[in-house]
Design an enzyme around this catalytic site. Structure first.
Site, PDB file in Angstrom:
ATOM      1  CB  SER A 173      -7.470  33.242  56.147  1.00  9.91           C
ATOM      2  OG  SER A 173      -6.471  33.500  57.143  1.00  9.91           O
ATOM      3  CG  HIS A 178     -11.204  33.493  40.208  1.00  9.56           C
ATOM      4  ND1 HIS A 178     -11.827  34.694  40.458  1.00  9.56           N
ATOM      5  CD2 HIS A 178     -10.154  33.428  41.076  1.00  9.56           C
ATOM      6  CE1 HIS A 178     -11.167  35.343  41.410  1.00  9.56           C
ATOM      7  NE2 HIS A 178     -10.154  34.602  41.803  1.00  9.56           N
ATOM      8  CB  CYS A 225      -5.759  31.128  60.878  1.00  7.73           C
ATOM      9  SG  CYS A 225      -5.134  32.247  59.628  1.00  7.73           S
TER      10      CYS A 225
END
Lengths: 133, 133
Positions: free
Chosen positions: B64, B69, B84
């Site tokens: 995934s 940020h 996953c």
């Protein structure tokens, strides 16, 4: 809604026609268009095709990011839209994607990110000239 | 914990020394190392420098993605780890990043993604040969 630094939508959408979730090209078109209709500022994007079917993608935005992963065998896409600035932009982009994919069921969550940042926080990430590594 | 298709950690971490959050190079080293210690499979990564300070980055994984940020002016990083397969991999990667950045406060959430997928779901995304667009 008071916003600290951003709004993050997490949407797991089910019951989507598998042919919409199988190839990166279809999803790239949908996601890139959602960035446009949401008036978001794309820095870069990457999309990947899994074999036999399924795709993942990320769009880095000046306002944060969009990401998705698909499981066509379950009619499932897991979608994230994290945007700083105008909190409605994530909604607009999300609604575009939802209306194109037409899921029969949605698990939807919306989180404030950086909610404990000072109240003086400006509703935008520092914007400058992004430099690709 | 029963897992459908994946585990998503959302961590907003505060009180981090600004110099750790200002430049993409430092964060790239930390994030890439977290992928290694978490035994995750990187497909691609992009990191961006904002001016005057601040950085964003995404790592697409076979499992995934990781994204972040930063707002150095608030000592803040918003971090996402969505994996996953083995649900402990996200924990291991998260703990590595946390221990390097040493925040004084963490808002931590962990969500199951695709939790309504069929119970026969295999704990991994289809893995093939990713093709870069």
């Amino acid at each position: 809604m008071k916003v600290a630094v951003g709004i993050h939508i997490l949407a797991d959408m089910y019951g989507i026609k598998p042919e919409l979730l199988e190839t990166k090209e279809i999803l790239m078109d949908i996601i890139e268009e959602s960035v446009r209709v949401g008036n978001l500022t794309k820095i870069s994007s990457d999309y990947y095709q899994f074999e036999p079917v399924g795709a993942s993608g990320v769009v880095l935005l000046a306002e944060s990011h969009v990401s998705f992963h698909t499981w066509p065998e379950f009619g499932l896409i897991t979608l994230d839209l994290f945007t700083c600035g105008d909190p409605h932009k994530a909604d607009v982009a999300f609604e575009y994607i939802r209306d194109v994919l037409r899921p029969t069921e949605i698990e939807f969550k919306k989180h404030e990110r950086g909610a404990k940042a000072p109240e003086t926080t400006v509703l935008a990430q520092p914007v400058g000239n992004p430099v690709k590594s």
